[in-house]
Design a protein around this motif. Structure first.
Motif, PDB file in Angstrom:
ATOM      1  N   VAL A  20      26.283 -37.360  -1.295  1.00  6.60           N
ATOM      2  CA  VAL A  20      25.575 -38.583  -1.672  1.00  6.60           C
ATOM      3  C   VAL A  20      24.523 -38.266  -2.735  1.00  6.60           C
ATOM      4  CG1 VAL A  20      24.085 -40.447  -0.861  1.00  6.60           C
ATOM      5  CG2 VAL A  20      25.993 -39.683   0.564  1.00  6.60           C
ATOM      6  N   LYS A  21      23.828 -37.147  -2.576  1.00  8.46           N
ATOM      7  CA  LYS A  21      22.808 -36.742  -3.551  1.00  8.46           C
ATOM      8  C   LYS A  21      23.441 -36.487  -4.914  1.00  8.46           C
ATOM      9  CE  LYS A  21      19.034 -33.426  -4.273  1.00  8.46           C
ATOM     10  NZ  LYS A  21      18.278 -32.300  -3.687  1.00  8.46           N
ATOM     11  N   LYS A  22      24.581 -35.810  -4.923  1.00  7.75           N
ATOM     12  CA  LYS A  22      25.283 -35.524  -6.172  1.00  7.75           C
ATOM     13  C   LYS A  22      25.691 -36.821  -6.865  1.00  7.75           C
ATOM     14  CE  LYS A  22      29.423 -33.201  -7.959  1.00  7.75           C
ATOM     15  NZ  LYS A  22      30.652 -32.440  -7.588  1.00  7.75           N
ATOM     16  N   TYR A  23      26.202 -37.761  -6.089  1.00  4.41           N
ATOM     17  CA  TYR A  23      26.623 -39.047  -6.637  1.00  4.41           C
ATOM     18  C   TYR A  23      25.429 -39.829  -7.185  1.00  4.41           C
ATOM     19  CZ  TYR A  23      28.144 -43.917  -6.689  1.00  4.41           C
ATOM     20  OH  TYR A  23      28.399 -45.209  -7.061  1.00  4.41           O
ATOM     21  N   LEU A  24      24.356 -39.888  -6.416  1.00  6.49           N
ATOM     22  CA  LEU A  24      23.170 -40.624  -6.846  1.00  6.49           C
ATOM     23  C   LEU A  24      22.548 -40.018  -8.098  1.00  6.49           C
ATOM     24  CD1 LEU A  24      21.391 -41.421  -3.444  1.00  6.49           C
ATOM     25  CD2 LEU A  24      22.624 -43.015  -4.936  1.00  6.49           C
ATOM     26  N   ASP A  25      22.618 -38.701  -8.210  1.00  8.12           N
ATOM     27  CA  ASP A  25      22.083 -38.044  -9.394  1.00  8.12           C
ATOM     28  C   ASP A  25      22.842 -38.488 -10.639  1.00  8.12           C
ATOM     29  OD1 ASP A  25      20.352 -35.837 -10.606  1.00  8.12           O
ATOM     30  OD2 ASP A  25      22.358 -35.189 -11.196  1.00  8.12           O
ATOM     31  N   SER A  42      14.061 -38.395 -15.213  1.00 11.31           N
ATOM     32  CA  SER A  42      14.253 -37.163 -14.457  1.00 11.31           C
ATOM     33  C   SER A  42      13.190 -37.006 -13.379  1.00 11.31           C
ATOM     34  CB  SER A  42      14.229 -35.957 -15.400  1.00 11.31           C
ATOM     35  OG  SER A  42      14.455 -34.763 -14.692  1.00 11.31           O
ATOM     36  N   PHE A  43      11.945 -37.351 -13.733  1.00  5.27           N
ATOM     37  CA  PHE A  43      10.853 -37.259 -12.757  1.00  5.27           C
ATOM     38  C   PHE A  43      11.077 -38.233 -11.599  1.00  5.27           C
ATOM     39  CE2 PHE A  43       6.782 -39.085 -11.266  1.00  5.27           C
ATOM     40  CZ  PHE A  43       6.245 -37.962 -10.655  1.00  5.27           C
ATOM     41  N   LEU A  44      11.449 -39.466 -11.929  1.00  3.76           N
ATOM     42  CA  LEU A  44      11.665 -40.480 -10.900  1.00  3.76           C
ATOM     43  C   LEU A  44      12.853 -40.138 -10.007  1.00  3.76           C
ATOM     44  CD1 LEU A  44      11.135 -43.728 -13.023  1.00  3.76           C
ATOM     45  CD2 LEU A  44       9.613 -42.828 -11.252  1.00  3.76           C
ATOM     46  N   VAL A  45      13.956 -39.749 -10.642  1.00  9.14           N
ATOM     47  CA  VAL A  45      15.197 -39.521  -9.888  1.00  9.14           C
ATOM     48  C   VAL A  45      15.173 -38.179  -9.170  1.00  9.14           C
ATOM     49  CG1 VAL A  45      17.702 -39.242 -10.074  1.00  9.14           C
ATOM     50  CG2 VAL A  45      16.546 -41.011 -11.416  1.00  9.14           C
ATOM     51  N   ARG A  46      14.957 -37.119  -9.924  1.00  3.47           N
ATOM     52  CA  ARG A  46      15.053 -35.777  -9.335  1.00  3.47           C
ATOM     53  C   ARG A  46      13.764 -35.319  -8.680  1.00  3.47           C
ATOM     54  NH1 ARG A  46      18.639 -33.594 -14.500  1.00  3.47           N
ATOM     55  NH2 ARG A  46      20.622 -34.498 -13.747  1.00  3.47           N
ATOM     56  N   GLY A  47      12.652 -35.919  -9.079  1.00  2.00           N
ATOM     57  CA  GLY A  47      11.379 -35.529  -8.479  1.00  2.00           C
ATOM     58  C   GLY A  47      11.010 -36.359  -7.265  1.00  2.00           C
ATOM     59  N   ILE A  48      11.508 -37.602  -7.207  1.00  7.02           N
ATOM     60  CA  ILE A  48      11.120 -38.492  -6.106  1.00  7.02           C
ATOM     61  C   ILE A  48      12.332 -39.011  -5.331  1.00  7.02           C
ATOM     62  CG2 ILE A  48       9.930 -40.627  -5.506  1.00  7.02           C
ATOM     63  CD1 ILE A  48       8.207 -40.272  -8.007  1.00  7.02           C
ATOM     64  N   ILE A  49      13.192 -39.791  -6.000  1.00  8.74           N
ATOM     65  CA  ILE A  49      14.275 -40.501  -5.300  1.00  8.74           C
ATOM     66  C   ILE A  49      15.224 -39.555  -4.573  1.00  8.74           C
ATOM     67  CG2 ILE A  49      16.246 -42.035  -5.595  1.00  8.74           C
ATOM     68  CD1 ILE A  49      14.772 -43.314  -7.955  1.00  8.74           C
ATOM     69  N   ASN A  51      14.775 -36.779  -3.354  1.00  7.79           N
ATOM     70  CA  ASN A  51      14.156 -36.038  -2.245  1.00  7.79           C
ATOM     71  C   ASN A  51      14.034 -36.894  -0.991  1.00  7.79           C
ATOM     72  OD1 ASN A  51      13.691 -33.546  -3.578  1.00  7.79           O
ATOM     73  ND2 ASN A  51      11.943 -34.430  -4.652  1.00  7.79           N
ATOM     74  N   THR A  52      14.314 -38.176  -1.125  1.00 11.61           N
ATOM     75  CA  THR A  52      14.162 -39.068   0.034  1.00 11.61           C
ATOM     76  C   THR A  52      15.381 -39.943   0.295  1.00 11.61           C
ATOM     77  OG1 THR A  52      13.110 -40.732  -1.382  1.00 11.61           O
ATOM     78  CG2 THR A  52      11.658 -39.169  -0.265  1.00 11.61           C
ATOM     79  N   ARG A  53      16.002 -40.410  -0.758  1.00 13.10           N
ATOM     80  CA  ARG A  53      17.025 -41.438  -0.593  1.00 13.10           C
ATOM     81  C   ARG A  53      18.390 -40.962  -0.080  1.00 13.10           C
ATOM     82  NH1 ARG A  53      18.297 -46.287  -4.941  1.00 13.10           N
ATOM     83  NH2 ARG A  53      19.989 -47.269  -3.781  1.00 13.10           N
ATOM     84  N   PRO A  54      18.860 -39.747  -0.430  1.00 12.13           N
ATOM     85  CA  PRO A  54      20.203 -39.347  -0.010  1.00 12.13           C
ATOM     86  C   PRO A  54      20.475 -39.470   1.488  1.00 12.13           C
ATOM     87  CG  PRO A  54      19.436 -37.864  -1.701  1.00 12.13           C
ATOM     88  CD  PRO A  54      18.269 -38.746  -1.348  1.00 12.13           C
ATOM     89  N   LYS A  55      19.530 -39.068   2.327  1.00 14.24           N
ATOM     90  CA  LYS A  55      19.757 -39.160   3.781  1.00 14.24           C
ATOM     91  C   LYS A  55      19.888 -40.609   4.227  1.00 14.24           C
ATOM     92  CE  LYS A  55      17.658 -34.793   5.278  1.00 14.24           C
ATOM     93  NZ  LYS A  55      16.608 -34.154   6.125  1.00 14.24           N
ATOM     94  N   LYS A  56      19.030 -41.469   3.677  1.00 18.18           N
ATOM     95  CA  LYS A  56      19.086 -42.887   4.020  1.00 18.18           C
ATOM     96  C   LYS A  56      20.389 -43.515   3.541  1.00 18.18           C
ATOM     97  CE  LYS A  56      16.598 -47.249   3.392  1.00 18.18           C
ATOM     98  NZ  LYS A  56      15.424 -47.919   2.754  1.00 18.18           N
ATOM     99  N   SER A  57      20.766 -43.187   2.308  1.00 14.55           N
ATOM    100  CA  SER A  57      22.013 -43.727   1.763  1.00 14.55           C
ATOM    101  C   SER A  57      23.222 -43.185   2.507  1.00 14.55           C
ATOM    102  CB  SER A  57      22.126 -43.390   0.273  1.00 14.55           C
ATOM    103  OG  SER A  57      21.135 -44.056  -0.473  1.00 14.55           O
TER     104      SER A  57
END
Length: 339
Positions: A20-25, A42-49, A51-57
């Motif tokens: 899921v993380k790979k896909y979201l990236d 890059s900061f928003l996606v790889r620095g924040i999103i 780190n939190t969203r993959p597990k939820k997604s």
């Protein structure tokens, strides 16, 4: 030799958070999805999103995953198979994000000797983050790997009578035995700035409630106009009462203003303030059922509506591999074949 490439959005390879993380990236790092400078994206996606969203997604995908795999992929494969039965041109399938990749889809056709491709982005309405990003990437791939290939894409088809009829009939068939008070058309949301960026006149789109109803060349690439027009087309085709129909937008991200009214808030309002007890919801921005329809609408949306006082909630399936929709696609393909 001619061939066809059907292109849908895409899906993770599995519900594993790593996939899921790979896909979201890949998805969120697209400059036409999050259209800010690379360093900020890059900061928003790889620095924040990420780190939190993959597990939820991943948890959300687990709720809707089928034994055969991702619903969107499975339904797209079924559509491809049915369309292939209707034409003797080779029909390949690709996803803008994830697998099968756009490059692999073009390679599959190229290996069969195809040099003239009809590419069909499976999005009824044009948007930067859907149709445009597919067309741009396909051209980049063509130049780098398939320089002797010609690619023709079908533009947004929200206004094509045959599509409107197929969509309308699928809605009518599903709701034929349902008792409902109101129909909501929920489209995937985009930031308001996407609408202004897509305005080829650079002056028409004001997002003020009137510009979408004022004729303009801008409408050719205006997602907002095309969504509202899709609703109008279905209302006319089915003879619906406009007072019993609402158009909304779902899946907003971040703090910037997105297209309104928002689906989640409107669901609550319809139940709490408008007294709607039985609601049917349609998702015509999607050709295939996916996370946004099966989880966000059919599960989360239903829960929000019922908790606010609603009693019945019907989620109309997307047109998926509906036979009439297959015939529509086959008609476009065979016109391409004969021209």
């Amino acid at each position: 030799m001619k061939g066809v490439l059907l292109v849908n959005l895409g899906s993770p390879d599995s519900t594993n958070p790593k996939d899921v993380k790979k896909y979201l990236d890949e998805f969120l790092m697209d400059e036409r999805v999050i259209d800010v400078p690379y360093w900020l994206r890059s900061f928003l996606v790889r620095g924040i999103i990420l780190n939190t969203r993959p597990k939820k997604s991943a948890a959300a995908y687990q709720k809707i995953w089928w034994e055969e795999g991702s619903p969107l992929i499975v339904l797209s494969e079924r559509l491809q198979s049915k369309v292939q039965e209707k034409t003797d041109l080779p029909v390949a399938l690709a996803m803008r994000y994830g697998n099968p990749s756009l490059k692999s889809g073009l390679q599959e056709l190229y290996d069969k000797g195809v040099k003239d491709v009809l590419m069909i982005p499976l999005y009824p309405q044009f948007a930067m983050a859907t149709t445009e990003t597919i067309v741009v990437l396909a051209e980049e791939l063509r130049k780098e790997f398939f320089s002797d290939m010609k690619i023709t894409d079908i533009p947004a088809f929200y206004n094509k009578p045959e599509y409107v009829k197929a969509l309308s009939n699928s809605i009518k068939d599903y709701l034929s035995d349902k008792d409902y008070d109101h129909i909501m058309f929920s489209y995937h949301g985009v930031p308001e700035r996407h609408i202004r960026k897509s305005d080829i006149t650079k002056s028409h789109c004001k997002i003020d409630g009137s510009c979408c109803n004022t004729p303009s060349k801008a409408h050719e690439f205006c997602y907002r106009h095309q969504c509202f027009q899709t609703t109008k087309n279905v209302i006319k085709e089915l003879g619906l009462n406009e007072e019993n129909v609402t158009t909304t937008f779902q899946s907003r991200l971040g703090v910037d203003p997105w297209l309104q009214p928002y689906t989640d808030r409107t669901l609550v309002k319809k139940a709490e303030k408008d007294g709607i007890k039985k609601l049917a919801i349609v998702t015509p921005a999607f050709v295939s059922d996916c996370l946004e329809t099966l989880e966000e609408i059919a599960m989360e949306g239903k829960e929000e509506f019922l908790e606010a006082g609603g009693e019945e909630f019907y989620t109309v399936p997307c047109i998926n591999d509906n036979d009439e929709w297959v015939d529509v696609l086959a008609g476009w393909i065979n016109n391409f074949k004969n021209n």
